[in-house]
Design an enzyme around this catalytic site. Structure first.
Site, PDB file in Angstrom:
ATOM      1  N   TRP A 151      -3.422  13.433  34.773  1.00 21.19           N
ATOM      2  CA  TRP A 151      -1.906  12.953  35.289  1.00 21.19           C
ATOM      3  C   TRP A 151      -1.214  12.220  34.184  1.00 21.19           C
ATOM      4  O   TRP A 151      -0.197  12.042  34.293  1.00 21.19           O
ATOM      5  CB  TRP A 151      -2.000  12.353  36.508  1.00 21.19           C
ATOM      6  CG  TRP A 151      -3.084  11.345  36.761  1.00 21.19           C
ATOM      7  CD1 TRP A 151      -4.180  11.314  37.035  1.00 21.19           C
ATOM      8  CD2 TRP A 151      -2.819   9.901  35.911  1.00 21.19           C
ATOM      9  NE1 TRP A 151      -4.853  10.003  36.984  1.00 21.19           N
ATOM     10  CE2 TRP A 151      -4.002   9.210  36.308  1.00 21.19           C
ATOM     11  CE3 TRP A 151      -1.950   9.102  35.621  1.00 21.19           C
ATOM     12  CZ2 TRP A 151      -4.251   7.874  35.964  1.00 21.19           C
ATOM     13  CZ3 TRP A 151      -1.941   7.925  35.243  1.00 21.19           C
ATOM     14  CH2 TRP A 151      -3.277   7.043  35.520  1.00 21.19           C
ATOM     15  N   ASN A 152      -1.863  11.490  33.135  1.00 21.89           N
ATOM     16  CA  ASN A 152      -1.127  10.515  32.357  1.00 21.89           C
ATOM     17  C   ASN A 152       0.007  11.264  31.663  1.00 21.89           C
ATOM     18  O   ASN A 152       0.802  10.434  31.175  1.00 21.89           O
ATOM     19  CB  ASN A 152      -2.144   9.648  31.852  1.00 21.89           C
ATOM     20  CG  ASN A 152      -2.937  10.405  30.725  1.00 21.89           C
ATOM     21  OD1 ASN A 152      -3.307  11.438  31.069  1.00 21.89           O
ATOM     22  ND2 ASN A 152      -3.664   9.659  30.030  1.00 21.89           N
ATOM     23  N   LYS A 175      -5.347  24.274  35.642  1.00 23.58           N
ATOM     24  CA  LYS A 175      -5.335  23.403  36.970  1.00 23.58           C
ATOM     25  C   LYS A 175      -4.872  22.020  36.463  1.00 23.58           C
ATOM     26  O   LYS A 175      -5.947  21.235  35.901  1.00 23.58           O
ATOM     27  CB  LYS A 175      -6.743  23.218  37.483  1.00 23.58           C
ATOM     28  CG  LYS A 175      -6.600  22.846  38.912  1.00 23.58           C
ATOM     29  CD  LYS A 175      -7.944  22.117  39.546  1.00 23.58           C
ATOM     30  CE  LYS A 175      -7.672  20.561  39.136  1.00 23.58           C
ATOM     31  NZ  LYS A 175      -6.963  19.769  39.592  1.00 23.58           N
ATOM     32  N   PRO A 176      -3.752  21.866  36.844  1.00 19.96           N
ATOM     33  CA  PRO A 176      -3.300  20.539  36.350  1.00 19.96           C
ATOM     34  C   PRO A 176      -3.572  19.504  37.441  1.00 19.96           C
ATOM     35  O   PRO A 176      -3.980  19.805  38.445  1.00 19.96           O
ATOM     36  CB  PRO A 176      -1.582  20.667  36.489  1.00 19.96           C
ATOM     37  CG  PRO A 176      -1.468  21.815  37.358  1.00 19.96           C
ATOM     38  CD  PRO A 176      -2.705  22.722  37.345  1.00 19.96           C
ATOM     39  N   GLY A 225     -10.136  14.309  31.212  1.00 26.74           N
ATOM     40  CA  GLY A 225     -10.076  13.483  32.386  1.00 26.74           C
ATOM     41  C   GLY A 225     -11.123  12.384  32.209  1.00 26.74           C
ATOM     42  O   GLY A 225     -11.741  12.292  31.021  1.00 26.74           O
ATOM     43  N   SER A 226     -11.477  11.943  33.323  1.00 26.17           N
ATOM     44  CA  SER A 226     -12.853  10.848  33.315  1.00 26.17           C
ATOM     45  C   SER A 226     -13.930  10.966  32.825  1.00 26.17           C
ATOM     46  O   SER A 226     -14.417  12.431  32.746  1.00 26.17           O
ATOM     47  CB  SER A 226     -12.744  10.129  34.769  1.00 26.17           C
ATOM     48  OG  SER A 226     -13.113  11.148  35.694  1.00 26.17           O
ATOM     49  N   GLU A 247     -12.587  15.915  26.841  1.00 25.71           N
ATOM     50  CA  GLU A 247     -11.808  14.935  26.133  1.00 25.71           C
ATOM     51  C   GLU A 247     -11.729  13.981  27.189  1.00 25.71           C
ATOM     52  O   GLU A 247     -11.253  14.067  28.486  1.00 25.71           O
ATOM     53  CB  GLU A 247     -10.187  15.458  25.945  1.00 25.71           C
ATOM     54  CG  GLU A 247     -10.261  16.567  24.919  1.00 25.71           C
ATOM     55  CD  GLU A 247     -10.251  16.197  23.579  1.00 25.71           C
ATOM     56  OE1 GLU A 247     -10.352  14.776  23.262  1.00 25.71           O
ATOM     57  OE2 GLU A 247     -10.199  17.103  22.631  1.00 25.71           O
ATOM     58  N   LEU A 248     -12.562  12.889  27.145  1.00 22.06           N
ATOM     59  CA  LEU A 248     -12.893  11.901  28.021  1.00 22.06           C
ATOM     60  C   LEU A 248     -12.347  10.455  28.012  1.00 22.06           C
ATOM     61  O   LEU A 248     -11.544  10.350  27.117  1.00 22.06           O
ATOM     62  CB  LEU A 248     -14.358  11.755  28.299  1.00 22.06           C
ATOM     63  CG  LEU A 248     -15.012  13.352  28.526  1.00 22.06           C
ATOM     64  CD1 LEU A 248     -16.393  13.160  28.736  1.00 22.06           C
ATOM     65  CD2 LEU A 248     -14.471  14.045  29.829  1.00 22.06           C
ATOM     66  N   CYS A 282      -5.741   7.599  27.132  1.00 17.61           N
ATOM     67  CA  CYS A 282      -7.040   7.578  26.878  1.00 17.61           C
ATOM     68  C   CYS A 282      -7.254   6.787  25.530  1.00 17.61           C
ATOM     69  O   CYS A 282      -8.327   6.185  25.215  1.00 17.61           O
ATOM     70  CB  CYS A 282      -7.414   9.043  26.862  1.00 17.61           C
ATOM     71  SG  CYS A 282      -6.497   9.748  25.692  1.00 17.61           S
ATOM     72  N   GLU A 380     -13.540   1.055  31.040  1.00 18.49           N
ATOM     73  CA  GLU A 380     -12.243   1.681  30.580  1.00 18.49           C
ATOM     74  C   GLU A 380     -11.082   1.018  31.571  1.00 18.49           C
ATOM     75  O   GLU A 380     -11.387   0.759  32.743  1.00 18.49           O
ATOM     76  CB  GLU A 380     -12.081   3.300  30.981  1.00 18.49           C
ATOM     77  CG  GLU A 380     -10.967   3.711  30.573  1.00 18.49           C
ATOM     78  CD  GLU A 380     -10.784   5.316  30.401  1.00 18.49           C
ATOM     79  OE1 GLU A 380     -11.402   5.901  31.473  1.00 18.49           O
ATOM     80  OE2 GLU A 380     -10.084   6.070  29.770  1.00 18.49           O
TER      81      GLU A 380
HETATM   82  P1  NAD Z   1     -10.356  12.908  36.670  1.00 13.75           P
HETATM   83  O1  NAD Z   1     -11.368  12.924  36.357  1.00 13.75           O
HETATM   84  O2  NAD Z   1     -10.023  12.074  38.084  1.00 13.75           O
HETATM   85  O3  NAD Z   1      -9.401  14.041  36.991  1.00 13.75           O
HETATM   86  C1  NAD Z   1      -9.046  15.005  35.959  1.00 13.75           C
HETATM   87  C2  NAD Z   1      -9.098  16.470  36.352  1.00 13.75           C
HETATM   88  O4  NAD Z   1     -10.070  16.951  36.976  1.00 13.75           O
HETATM   89  C3  NAD Z   1      -8.164  16.395  37.734  1.00 13.75           C
HETATM   90  O5  NAD Z   1      -7.323  17.755  37.391  1.00 13.75           O
HETATM   91  C4  NAD Z   1      -9.107  16.768  38.918  1.00 13.75           C
HETATM   92  O6  NAD Z   1      -8.213  17.381  40.007  1.00 13.75           O
HETATM   93  C5  NAD Z   1     -10.275  17.393  38.299  1.00 13.75           C
HETATM   94  N1  NAD Z   1     -11.368  17.168  39.101  1.00 13.75           N
HETATM   95  C6  NAD Z   1     -11.686  16.019  39.804  1.00 13.75           C
HETATM   96  N2  NAD Z   1     -12.992  16.399  40.244  1.00 13.75           N
HETATM   97  C7  NAD Z   1     -13.507  17.538  39.646  1.00 13.75           C
HETATM   98  C8  NAD Z   1     -14.531  18.275  39.991  1.00 13.75           C
HETATM   99  N3  NAD Z   1     -15.828  17.878  40.565  1.00 13.75           N
HETATM  100  N4  NAD Z   1     -14.754  19.552  39.270  1.00 13.75           N
HETATM  101  C9  NAD Z   1     -13.652  19.921  38.330  1.00 13.75           C
HETATM  102  N5  NAD Z   1     -12.499  19.238  38.294  1.00 13.75           N
HETATM  103  C10 NAD Z   1     -12.188  18.171  38.811  1.00 13.75           C
HETATM  104  O7  NAD Z   1      -9.317  12.007  35.553  1.00 13.75           O
HETATM  105  P2  NAD Z   1      -7.741  11.438  35.875  1.00 13.75           P
HETATM  106  O8  NAD Z   1      -7.745  10.210  36.647  1.00 13.75           O
HETATM  107  O9  NAD Z   1      -6.920  12.383  36.207  1.00 13.75           O
HETATM  108  O10 NAD Z   1      -7.424  10.958  34.265  1.00 13.75           O
HETATM  109  C11 NAD Z   1      -7.801   9.915  33.783  1.00 13.75           C
HETATM  110  C12 NAD Z   1      -9.075   9.855  33.144  1.00 13.75           C
HETATM  111  O11 NAD Z   1      -8.616  10.895  32.137  1.00 13.75           O
HETATM  112  C13 NAD Z   1      -9.119   8.668  32.197  1.00 13.75           C
HETATM  113  O12 NAD Z   1     -10.432   8.478  31.942  1.00 13.75           O
HETATM  114  C14 NAD Z   1      -8.760   9.041  30.807  1.00 13.75           C
HETATM  115  O13 NAD Z   1      -9.218   8.218  29.564  1.00 13.75           O
HETATM  116  C15 NAD Z   1      -8.979  10.429  30.732  1.00 13.75           C
HETATM  117  N6  NAD Z   1      -8.193  11.008  29.491  1.00 13.75           N
HETATM  118  C16 NAD Z   1      -8.690  11.599  28.351  1.00 13.75           C
HETATM  119  C17 NAD Z   1      -8.002  12.019  27.483  1.00 13.75           C
HETATM  120  C18 NAD Z   1      -8.490  12.314  26.216  1.00 13.75           C
HETATM  121  O14 NAD Z   1      -7.822  12.969  25.307  1.00 13.75           O
HETATM  122  N7  NAD Z   1      -9.721  11.950  25.768  1.00 13.75           N
HETATM  123  C19 NAD Z   1      -6.727  12.265  27.753  1.00 13.75           C
HETATM  124  C20 NAD Z   1      -6.179  11.812  28.718  1.00 13.75           C
HETATM  125  C21 NAD Z   1      -6.735  11.228  29.631  1.00 13.75           C
END
Ligand code: NAD
Length: 513
Positions: A151-152, A175-176, A225-226, A247-248, A282, A380
């Protein structure tokens, strides 16, 4: 006769499963809409449509795809006022921050518009039997590529990887994040208006269960994501043996050396750690190591510049800090500050909520006297927290910078550019900036990604495109002097191989490899 009394069978009423997710404006706390939660069957049907559309999209050719993508990015640029409004409504970020998202998409599309055809062109390689064999590599799309995004940066993180996948001829399921789904839907609708066929890209909406269902039906999965979710996705991808990129999270260090420009160092720290997307990045600066000789001057400057930061929800490129988007991250940031203070850190600036501006506004917290026993230096942070640690020299700074489970980005501030570049190579991270931060994101020629728990795979550059294709190698024997034989290597080949070996040894400069 005994009659048994019939006891009523207990019935349990299961609570109805939610079918929709409400989306909030973080500045007002108001619901701005909702999205349906798509189940596994709906995701499978979307994948079937995408799979049916893929051969025609790939057959169109990279140049025709590039023209459509360029048309889309031009339309996005022209419509930037609306794009910025959609992004800000669901993130609470500043106007400048939302504009940057539009600008990055434009830059990435321009880059692949110029280079994709060359990167994807079939290549001729040196063959094992030079006169008789021709060795070629073709690049073919994986098929249906899935994207799960956070979401960021709801526009950038949804599209920055996906653009390359579309240039490469894949069809897309996106899937956003359920927290910010409307920016993605807006930009996909614009793709349809630009002439990109509907089944070439589809948005699937929902939370974790929809994301998990997506991994079950695609041929490639790209996740941003995370780290915790990324690891679950990697396991599922491994079970299906589909390629994935992750990309975490990060815990990015900044090193300020004695010879740094102290004003530049202070402002760059605040931009890198606090003002850019209110620290919800991130690749944000999340821990600062400052050499002893500059430390006191640097602390004075950072307090001075922090007091000049403009926080608010108003329009204008001069607002530095917007709202946080996600309450969970605000609570995490506050918990890290509390943990640090309990272990002896000093809060020298900010660290307060600003309910007068909105429910999720927070003044950057600048902490000193921190060490690696504190969560704020190891976990983080996704908020405007600036923990600063005094170090005796560059070696100690690098050792501490590498003392992390993450390795996404890093920064070194010094006037000695050569030394800065040399020190950069000693840092365990996907990228390092010297005298700046974050520019990796706006430099599409450079591969961006993490090491260690920050992920695997790279976005952008040739690497970011070629991950979305499968190389297919073709060896063609031109039948020259070929005779039927049961030997794997016939006389012609044997003589040729021996001659080649001699030539290679005698004339190593000839292009025979
Ligand atoms: P998140 O992992 O909670 O969610 C990310 C996405 O994954 C969402 O669309 C969510 O619905 C989906 N999701 C959640 N559980 C799932 C599952 N079990 N299976 C499949 N999909 C699932 O992360 P967030 O809170 O949305 O984003 C923040 C994190 O993203 C931070 O850790 C940040 O560092 C990271 N991030 C990394 C980068 C990068 O380029 N490395 C860029 C932006 C954000």
């Amino acid at each position: 006769m005994v009659t048994l009394e019939k006891k009523p069978v207990p019935t349990t009423v299961l609570p109805a499963q939610p079918t929709e997710i409400a989306v909030m404006n973080p500045v007002t706390g108001q619901v701005i809409g909702s999205i349906p939660i798509m189940d596994a069957e709906a995701v499978r049907q979307a994948a079937d449509r995408a799979r049916a559309a893929q051969p025609a999209w790939e057959a169109l050719g990279v140049k025709a795809r590039a023209t459509l993508m360029r048309h889309w990015s031009d339309m996005l640029w022209d419509d930037q006022k609306n794009a910025i409004a959609v992004i800000r409504r669901e993130t609470g970020k500043t106007e400048l921050g939302a504009w940057e998202e539009v600008a990055v998409i434009d830059t990435v599309v321009s880059y692949y518009y110029k280079h994709a055809a060359r990167f994807l062109r079939p290549q001729t390689r040196r063959s094992a039997v030079p006169v008789r064999h021709k060795a070629r590599v073709y690049y073919k799309a994986h098929g249906v590529a899935g994207f799960i995004t956070p979401w960021n940066y709801p526009l950038n993180n949804a599209f920055i990887d996906l653009i390359a996948a579309m240039f490469a001829g894949n069809t897309i399921l996106l899937k956003p994040s359920e927290i910010t789904p409307f920016s993605a839907q807006y930009a996909v609708d614009l793709m349809y208006k630009a002439g990109i066929p509907k089944d070439v890209i589809q948005v699937v909406t929902g939370a974790g269960s929809t994301g998990a269902a997506l991994v079950d039906v695609v041929d490639y999965i790209s996740f941003t994501g995370s780290t915790a979710t990324g690891k679950k996705i990697a396991v599922k991808a491994a079970e299906r043996l589909i390629p994935c990129s992750l990309e975490l999270g990060g815990k990015d260090p900044m090193i300020v050396l004695n010879d740094a420009d102290v004003d530049m160092a202070a402002t760059e720290t605040l931009v890198g750690a606090a003002s850019e997307n209110t620290g919800q990045v991130c690749i944000s600066t999340e821990r600062v190591y400052v050499e002893d000789g500059i430390y006191d001057r640097y602390i004075e400057k950072i307090k001075q510049y922090a007091s000049q930061l403009k926080i608010g929800s108003g329009d204008g490129f001069d607002v530095n800090i917007g709202s946080l988007t996600n309450e969970r991250e605000l609570l995490r940031a506050e918990a890290q500050v509390k943990d640090a203070l309990a272990k002896g850190a000093h809060l020298i600036y900010g660290g307060k909520r600003r309910p007068d501006l909105g429910p999720l506004f927070y003044e950057p917290a600048i902490l000193t006297n921190v060490d690696h026993s504190m969560d704020v230096m190891r976990e983080e942070t996704f908020g405007p927290i600036v923990p600063i640690m005094r170090v005796k020299d560059a070696d100690e700074a690098i050792q501490l910078a590498n003392d992390s489970e993450y390795g996404l980005s890093a920064a070194i501030l010094t006037k000695d550019l050569k030394r800065g570049e040399q020190l950069a190579t000693r840092i365990e991270s996907g990228d390092v900036h010297v005298n700046t931060t974050h520019w990796i994101f706006g430099t599409p020629g450079l591969p961006m990604g993490g090491v260690k728990n920050s992920g695997m795979g790279r976005r952008n550059g040739p690497e970011g495109l070629l991950r979305f294709v499968k190389p297919q190698s073709i060896v063609i024997d031109n039948l020259l002097m070929q005779k039927p034989t049961l030997a794997r290597v016939d006389g012609f080949m044997l003589k040729g191989a021996l001659l080649l070996r001699r030539i290679r040894r005698a004339f190593p400069f000839l292009p025979l490899e």
